[in-house]
Design an enzyme around this catalytic site. Structure first.
Site, PDB file in Angstrom:
ATOM      1  N   TYR A 468      55.185  37.071 -42.551  1.00  0.00           N
ATOM      2  CA  TYR A 468      53.959  37.585 -43.176  1.00  0.00           C
ATOM      3  C   TYR A 468      53.762  39.077 -42.916  1.00  0.00           C
ATOM      4  CZ  TYR A 468      53.363  32.543 -42.664  1.00  0.00           C
ATOM      5  OH  TYR A 468      53.573  31.182 -42.646  1.00  0.00           O
ATOM      6  N   HIS A 469      54.808  39.852 -43.203  1.00  0.00           N
ATOM      7  CA  HIS A 469      54.757  41.303 -43.018  1.00  0.00           C
ATOM      8  C   HIS A 469      55.145  42.037 -44.299  1.00  0.00           C
ATOM      9  CE1 HIS A 469      55.621  40.631 -38.430  1.00  0.00           C
ATOM     10  NE2 HIS A 469      54.364  40.421 -38.738  1.00  0.00           N
TER      11      HIS A 469
END
Length: 539
Positions: A468-469
């Site tokens: 989730y970057h």
């Protein structure tokens, strides 16, 4: 809410909250912050372990999903993004990781002046209130607490000791002189509570009379007079609202929504805009392109003793004790963050810097629709490739602003990414086989000890997931595919900057919240410097 402000900030997330605070601090400028979500009142936002609930809560999370990913067997991959004050800093795993010196020097060497490590380090230090005190690498007295986990965990301690025995150096500070090694993570927390950017920056800004905030307000487009950004249109309480800006509009909506808003506003690839009948204000082919994200493989390691969160949650008495301990001491499992220990490792000795990251979680779950813990005692050891080669995109798929864009990171589309992950998994196995960690492990539940080489690659495509970057979709640079210049101004337009993780030319080597806060600090510096110059000219 007035009809006109000096500055309009779109998004109250990691960078937007910083911008709101810094731009309003002098009292000279009127500032409006527009946030699509609501206030940060959900209790699970403030409890560190609560990220396991906020990741699947639509009231505080956009709950985006990717398009089917060919490199991951056609699976759709969750892309949680914060919806509310603090943005993703209100729902993330809290880890404070800046990345590597070479990441920022690389940005500078691509032609982005003022973005080398020596340039950005003062911005990191300005924000920071480091529990260990100030020094060459850290600041103290800033608005953002950066702290150690208040108590040690036997799995974390065993992992660190095993890593050292496996030949990896010990590192007590991943944000110090060097990143390589195994050790504890620090996080944006204080006295057992999460410190989002809303709490650290926005909350104090809201006490100033020159700053207004409107929540539950979804931006539909940026308004232009020719090439000048003059205002913002948004929906609030069922009504269409327009507000204008005297000086600048600062787009801080993140790597998914900043390019989406630009495209809806007529700024982006010309063919894509015309496909959906959106008048072209400025053709910029790079808007929404260059999407990068970290992908990870997970080891599920069954333990011999009942020392994991799986065991705590399976026992009503241990659950009760968790709650009591947290209420009275702010310690225990509820105060844990996403990764109680970890490491940054080179997969090959000839590399000049780490290319994979490890995280240790004292629990295990399949993490499908909801984070249901496994019924056995186990912890998770993850392997993340730090600098992926694969590139993807974010593209609108409707002229309706309420329809989410198509998100496609193209995970593992470059075969080098899978090779690095597989090499990292082999090192993780070597650490797990070293003492004292080996004596704690009953078995390798996933991927399974029999899997080797090509079987590991098949496992990655079947099971790998995002960290989730997402970054990079409004890339900073000076070539024809760049979206913003090194002052974060959108190329070819006036009065509009993008200030968030979307401007990263390349993904940094680590978690992205701390760099996003730094980008907010840099953006505020640029805006205030421009205002000072304009004022001096007017005088």
């Amino acid at each position: 809410m007035k009809k006109n402000y000096d500055y309009i900030v779109i998004g109250a997330g990691s960078a937007g909250s910083v911008m709101a605070d810094r731009l309003s601090a002098s009292g000279e400028h009127s500032v409006l912050v527009i946030e699509a979500g609501g206030p940060d009142r959900n209790i699970w936002i403030h409890i560190p372990l609560g990220y396991g609930r906020t990741f699947f809560n639509r009231t505080v999370n956009w709950m985006f999903e990717t398009e089917p990913q060919a490199g991951l067997n056609g699976r759709r991959i969750a892309q949680p993004r914060g919806k509310g004050l603090g943005g993703s800093s209100s729902i993330n795993g809290l880890l404070y990781v800046r990345g590597q010196r070479e990441d920022y020097d690389g940005w500078r060497d691509l032609g982005n002046r003022g973005w080398g490590y020596s340039d950005v380090l003062p911005m990191f230090k300005r924000s920071e209130d480091q529990q260990r005190g100030s020094g060459p690498w850290h600041g103290a007295g800033g608005p953002l607490p950066v702290t150690d986990l208040p108590e040690k965990h036997p799995i974390a301690e065993a992992f660190i000791a095993a890593g050292v025995k496996a030949g990896i150096p010990y590192n007590s500070d991943f944000n110090g002189e060097r990143q390589e090694g195994v050790g504890p993570f620090q996080a944006t927390a204080k006295r057992g509570l999460r410190y989002s950017t809303a709490k650290a920056f926005l909350r104090r800004a809201l006490k100033r009379p020159n700053l207004d905030l409107v929540t539950h307000a979804q931006v539909t487009r940026i308004l232009f007079d020719g090439v000048r950004a003059r205002g913002v249109a948004f929906v609030h309480e069922g009504a269409n609202v327009e507000v204008t800006a005297n000086r600048e509009i600062l787009l801080c909506a993140g790597a998914i929504q900043s390019p989406h808003i630009l495209q809806l506003s007529g700024v982006g690839p010309e063919g894509l805009l015309r496909q959906y009948g959106i008048p072209v204000v400025k053709a910029l082919p790079g808007v929404g392109e260059n999407l990068q994200d970290h992908v990870q493989a997970r080891f599920i390691l069954e333990t011999k003793k009942k020392i994991t969160l799986n065991d705590d949650m399976a026992n009503p008495f241990r659950q009760l004790w968790m709650g009591v301990k947290y209420i009275f001491t702010r310690k225990g499992p509820l105060g844990w963050w996403a990764g109680i220990a970890g490491g940054f490792i080179k997969t090959r000795p000839d590399l000049d810097r780490p290319d994979v990251q490890f995280h240790v979680y004292p629990f295990s779950t399949d993490r499908k629709d909801r984070p249901v813990l496994h019924p056995y005692s186990a912890f998770t050891l993850t392997v993340c490739q730090l600098r992926p080669y694969s590139r993807g995109h974010v593209r609108l798929k409707s002229a309706d602003p309420m329809v989410p864009p198509a998100i496609s990171p193209n995970y593992l589309s470059d075969p080098r990414d899978a090779d690095v992950l597989a090499a990292g998994m082999k090192i993780a196995r070597r650490v797990a086989a070293a003492e004292p960690l080996a004596s704690m492990i009953e078995s390798e539940k996933e991927p399974g000890p029999s899997l080797r080489d090509e079987e590991l690659l098949s496992f990655l495509r079947a099971k790998a997931m995002s960290v989730y970057h997402p970054v990079g979709t409004c890339r900073m640079g000076n070539d024809e595919n760049a979206v913003v210049d090194d002052q974060l101004r959108v190329h070819g337009l006036v009065g509009l900057r993008v200030v968030d993780a979307s401007i990263m030319p390349t993904l940094i080597s680590g978690n992205t919240n701390a760099p996003s806060i730094m980008i907010g600090e840099m953006g505020a510096e640029f805006v205030l410097r421009t205002a000072t110059l304009q004022n001096s000219k007017a005088a």
